[in-house]
Design a protein around this motif. Structure first.
Motif, PDB file in Angstrom:
ATOM      1  N   PHE A 168       9.281  22.748 -48.897  1.00 49.24           N
ATOM      2  CA  PHE A 168      11.058  22.321 -48.748  1.00 49.24           C
ATOM      3  C   PHE A 168      10.696  20.980 -48.713  1.00 49.24           C
ATOM      4  N   SER A 169      11.866  20.538 -49.243  1.00 50.35           N
ATOM      5  CA  SER A 169      11.633  18.565 -49.497  1.00 50.35           C
ATOM      6  C   SER A 169      11.930  17.829 -48.126  1.00 50.35           C
ATOM      7  N   HIS A 170      11.140  16.715 -47.435  1.00 50.87           N
ATOM      8  CA  HIS A 170      10.436  16.544 -47.052  1.00 50.87           C
ATOM      9  C   HIS A 170      12.153  15.484 -46.807  1.00 50.87           C
ATOM     10  N   ARG A 171      12.870  15.439 -47.658  1.00 48.98           N
ATOM     11  CA  ARG A 171      13.755  14.253 -47.503  1.00 48.98           C
ATOM     12  C   ARG A 171      15.224  15.104 -47.206  1.00 48.98           C
ATOM     13  N   ILE A 172      15.209  16.122 -46.546  1.00 45.48           N
ATOM     14  CA  ILE A 172      16.172  16.668 -45.712  1.00 45.48           C
ATOM     15  C   ILE A 172      16.212  16.851 -44.758  1.00 45.48           C
ATOM     16  N   ILE A 173      15.188  17.801 -44.677  1.00 43.71           N
ATOM     17  CA  ILE A 173      14.889  18.780 -43.339  1.00 43.71           C
ATOM     18  C   ILE A 173      13.099  18.340 -43.073  1.00 43.71           C
ATOM     19  N   ASP A 174      13.007  18.609 -41.519  1.00 46.16           N
ATOM     20  CA  ASP A 174      11.793  17.981 -40.831  1.00 46.16           C
ATOM     21  C   ASP A 174      11.386  19.644 -40.636  1.00 46.16           C
ATOM     22  N   VAL A 175       9.616  20.147 -39.611  1.00 49.73           N
ATOM     23  CA  VAL A 175       9.452  21.524 -39.264  1.00 49.73           C
ATOM     24  C   VAL A 175      10.463  22.323 -38.847  1.00 49.73           C
ATOM     25  N   ALA A 176      11.458  21.089 -37.823  1.00 46.98           N
ATOM     26  CA  ALA A 176      11.944  22.677 -37.225  1.00 46.98           C
ATOM     27  C   ALA A 176      13.254  22.371 -37.729  1.00 46.98           C
ATOM     28  N   THR A 177      13.750  22.586 -38.481  1.00 44.78           N
ATOM     29  CA  THR A 177      14.723  22.721 -39.221  1.00 44.78           C
ATOM     30  C   THR A 177      13.940  23.639 -40.528  1.00 44.78           C
ATOM     31  N   LEU A 178      12.716  23.579 -40.685  1.00 49.20           N
ATOM     32  CA  LEU A 178      12.700  24.314 -41.695  1.00 49.20           C
ATOM     33  C   LEU A 178      11.924  26.049 -40.785  1.00 49.20           C
ATOM     34  N   CYS A 179      12.239  25.507 -39.353  1.00 47.83           N
ATOM     35  CA  CYS A 179      11.530  26.669 -38.916  1.00 47.83           C
ATOM     36  C   CYS A 179      13.022  28.015 -38.378  1.00 47.83           C
ATOM     37  N   THR A 180      14.034  27.022 -38.115  1.00 45.31           N
ATOM     38  CA  THR A 180      15.518  27.400 -37.680  1.00 45.31           C
ATOM     39  C   THR A 180      16.035  27.963 -38.965  1.00 45.31           C
ATOM     40  N   PHE A 181      15.050  27.559 -40.380  1.00 37.67           N
ATOM     41  CA  PHE A 181      15.787  28.584 -41.468  1.00 37.67           C
ATOM     42  C   PHE A 181      14.703  29.788 -41.141  1.00 37.67           C
ATOM     43  N   ILE A 182      13.346  29.643 -41.817  1.00 33.92           N
ATOM     44  CA  ILE A 182      12.850  30.876 -41.314  1.00 33.92           C
ATOM     45  C   ILE A 182      13.807  32.294 -40.980  1.00 33.92           C
ATOM     46  N   ASN A 183      13.379  31.670 -39.680  1.00 29.67           N
ATOM     47  CA  ASN A 183      14.226  33.211 -38.165  1.00 29.67           C
ATOM     48  C   ASN A 183      15.674  32.942 -38.534  1.00 29.67           C
ATOM     49  N   ASN A 184      16.337  32.261 -39.022  1.00 29.87           N
ATOM     50  CA  ASN A 184      17.416  32.643 -39.684  1.00 29.87           C
ATOM     51  C   ASN A 184      17.098  34.413 -40.319  1.00 29.87           C
ATOM     52  N   TRP A 185      16.392  33.673 -41.577  1.00 25.21           N
ATOM     53  CA  TRP A 185      16.269  34.474 -43.047  1.00 25.21           C
ATOM     54  C   TRP A 185      15.758  35.768 -42.598  1.00 25.21           C
ATOM     55  N   VAL A 186      14.653  35.584 -41.704  1.00 24.05           N
ATOM     56  CA  VAL A 186      14.091  36.609 -40.806  1.00 24.05           C
ATOM     57  C   VAL A 186      14.927  38.108 -40.154  1.00 24.05           C
ATOM     58  N   ALA A 187      15.892  37.338 -39.692  1.00 19.71           N
ATOM     59  CA  ALA A 187      16.605  37.386 -38.732  1.00 19.71           C
ATOM     60  C   ALA A 187      17.709  38.883 -39.302  1.00 19.71           C
ATOM     61  N   ARG A 188      18.430  37.914 -40.616  1.00 25.60           N
ATOM     62  CA  ARG A 188      19.395  38.668 -41.685  1.00 25.60           C
ATOM     63  C   ARG A 188      18.338  39.787 -42.278  1.00 25.60           C
ATOM     64  N   SER A 189      17.135  39.684 -42.595  1.00 22.55           N
ATOM     65  CA  SER A 189      16.121  40.649 -43.243  1.00 22.55           C
ATOM     66  C   SER A 189      16.298  42.145 -42.592  1.00 22.55           C
ATOM     67  N   LYS A 190      16.615  41.578 -40.909  1.00 27.68           N
ATOM     68  CA  LYS A 190      16.397  42.277 -40.706  1.00 27.68           C
ATOM     69  C   LYS A 190      17.604  42.903 -40.050  1.00 27.68           C
ATOM     70  N   GLY A 191      18.228  42.771 -40.193  1.00 28.06           N
ATOM     71  CA  GLY A 191      19.936  42.775 -39.570  1.00 28.06           C
ATOM     72  C   GLY A 191      20.724  43.151 -38.663  1.00 28.06           C
ATOM     73  N   VAL A 192      19.234  42.114 -37.256  1.00 24.67           N
ATOM     74  CA  VAL A 192      19.784  41.462 -36.818  1.00 24.67           C
ATOM     75  C   VAL A 192      20.304  39.663 -36.241  1.00 24.67           C
ATOM     76  N   TYR A 193      20.831  39.655 -37.278  1.00 25.93           N
ATOM     77  CA  TYR A 193      20.937  38.344 -37.582  1.00 25.93           C
ATOM     78  C   TYR A 193      21.822  37.947 -35.884  1.00 25.93           C
ATOM     79  N   GLU A 194      21.327  36.561 -34.868  1.00 24.09           N
ATOM     80  CA  GLU A 194      22.343  36.051 -34.062  1.00 24.09           C
ATOM     81  C   GLU A 194      23.078  34.701 -34.669  1.00 24.09           C
TER      82      GLU A 194
END
Length: 462
Positions: A168-194
């Motif tokens: 990830f480019s640190h220019r636009i995100i930090d680790v917390a945003t990285l985690c939000t992205f992964i959580n979003n991707w995980v939830a969509r992958s499992k079909g339980v997106y909130e």
């Protein structure tokens, strides 16, 4: 001892493709303006690799990798509709991301070795740079123009296990945003997106408007530096806590992150003294996550860089007679001051902004001062990497790679959750001396283990 990872590991990379948002980004969102903390952030990439055992339904006669990789690609495309800046490109001279859906490079690869061989070689003699082969690109600076904001590589092991490597480019995100992205991707992958829980909130310029500030400088890139992973398990962390007074004179449980920082800082000063007769001035910078420190607090899913710097320093020769507890107290006092200062940021306008800006500028002055030893300690502990279950189980390990940055320490949770892995980057001579430091040898655990999260009684936050 022969490092088991010295075996011949062949990785075959297949042609990459650009994954774009499943729906075009609306024209009104095409220009994403960065905040002044984004301006201050270093421009290097943030690497992360998640390792997974083979799915329970895996059979050598029925390869699963294409189905899983196609599913990951499809859910990634859906996720990029919300995280559209990741599919764009940054243009420095106008300080914005062109969100024209240029796409995220997505690379598929396979290797001849089983995941067990990788995990089995993580003891003494392990070289972190070997893991960089599981990343989609080099860990360097994000350049203007065609350089992606995010790249992904999925490697299939001979046993059916997987490694998902991300930069990830640190220019636009930090680790917390990285985690939000992964959580979003995980939830969509499992079909339980909130929707609300993992949707990004683009509010950074509302609180921190752009100011055309210089980035945090971490020195010249040094690909030849030495990197080593020191593992301090749950028992070692507990023992460190007792050393600084926990259970005795200290009523509040100490932070495991600050314990490890204190241990390493003390060793760095001792090595400097041994080499030069007297230790130089020493300057420590540590990022502090701001979302929950501000008053009022910001949503945890706020997109961008939301962090300031905690700074601690010693004058020349002053650290030589300070014990472990003394180093921990210096760090603890710095954290307390930073927490107090953070409460002023949102309510004091320009004056509040300088609480953040001044620590960055102070760090930039010290990193180029030949009379100062500058160290950056950054913590990825307490984030949700080990919960990233895309549908076939949680990661068995989450790792970094080797950075080309000297005097950098990246800390991550260990597999059990109660310990810390410290990814240390030093010049080769200092690294050899650090490995022989009596305190480091006392607490460092050279074996790699797996297990469930445990509670040490040691605080999980700064």
């Amino acid at each position: 001892m022969v490092n088991k990872l010295c075996m011949k590991m062949e990785i075959t990379n297949h042609p990459s493709k650009l994954v774009k948002p499943s729906k075009p980004t609306p024209p009104i969102l095409r220009n994403y303006t960065i905040s002044f903390i984004d301006e201050l952030a270093p421009t290097n990439k943030i690497p992360l690799i998640l390792y997974y055992y083979a799915p329970p339904y895996f059979s050598p006669q029925k390869p699963h990798n294409k189905t899983i990789c196609d599913h990951l690609e499809a859910s990634l495309s859906e996720t990029l509709c919300e995280f559209y800046p990741f599919a764009g490109r940054y243009t420095r001279y106008i300080a914005l991301v062109d969100c024209s859906d240029q796409g995220v490079p997505y690379v598929l690869a396979n290797t001849n070795v089983p995941l067990s061989k990788i995990l089995g070689g993580l003891g003494r003699g392990f070289k972190p740079d070997l893991l960089n082969d599981f990343l989609p690109c080099e860990i360097g600076e994000t350049k203007d123009g065609d350089d992606p904001m995010l790249s992904i590589k999925v490697t299939t092991f001979g046993c059916g296990g997987l490694a998902i490597g991300m930069c990830f480019s640190h220019r636009i995100i930090d680790v917390a945003t990285l985690c939000t992205f992964i959580n979003n991707w995980v939830a969509r992958s499992k079909g339980v997106y909130e929707v609300k829980k993992y949707s990004p909130v683009f509010n950074s310029t509302l609180y921190f408007p752009p100011k055309d500030l210089p980035k945090l400088y971490l020195g010249p890139l040094r690909p030849s530096i030495s990197a080593h992973v020191f593992r301090f398990n749950r028992d070692a962390i507990f023992a460190m806590g007792k050393t600084v007074g926990y259970g005795g004179t200290m009523s509040q449980s100490p932070s495991k992150v600050q314990l490890v920082v204190a241990l390493l800082w003390k060793a760095f000063v001792r090595i400097d003294q041994a080499n030069n007769g007297q230790s130089k001035a020493s300057f420590i910078a540590q990022p502090i996550e701001l979302r929950k420190k501000l008053d009022p607090q910001l949503p945890t899913n706020s997109f961008g860089n939301f962090w300031g710097l905690i700074t601690s320093q010693l004058k020349p020769g002053k650290g030589e007679n300070i014990g472990f507890q003394g180093f921990y107290k210096i760090l603890s006092d710095s954290v307390k001051k930073a927490n107090t200062d953070c409460s002023k940021i949102a309510k004091h306008g320009e004056e509040g902004h300088h609480v953040i800006i001044d620590s960055y500028l102070e760090s930039n002055r010290n990193v180029v001062d030949d009379d100062v030893n500058f160290y950056l300690f950054t913590s990825l502990c307490y984030f949700s990497f080990y919960k990233a279950d895309f549908g076939w189980g949680k990661p068995v390990w989450a790792s970094q790679g080797k950075y080309p940055i000297q005097n950098l320490v990246v800390m991550m949770d260990d597999q059990e959750g109660g310990g810390v892995e410290a990814w240390v980057h030093l010049n080769e001579k200092c690294m050899r001396e650090l490995e022989q430091d009596s305190d480091i040898k006392k607490y460092n655990n050279t074996s790699f283990s797996q297990g469930k999260n445990t509670n040490t009684g040691i605080r999980s936050k700064m």
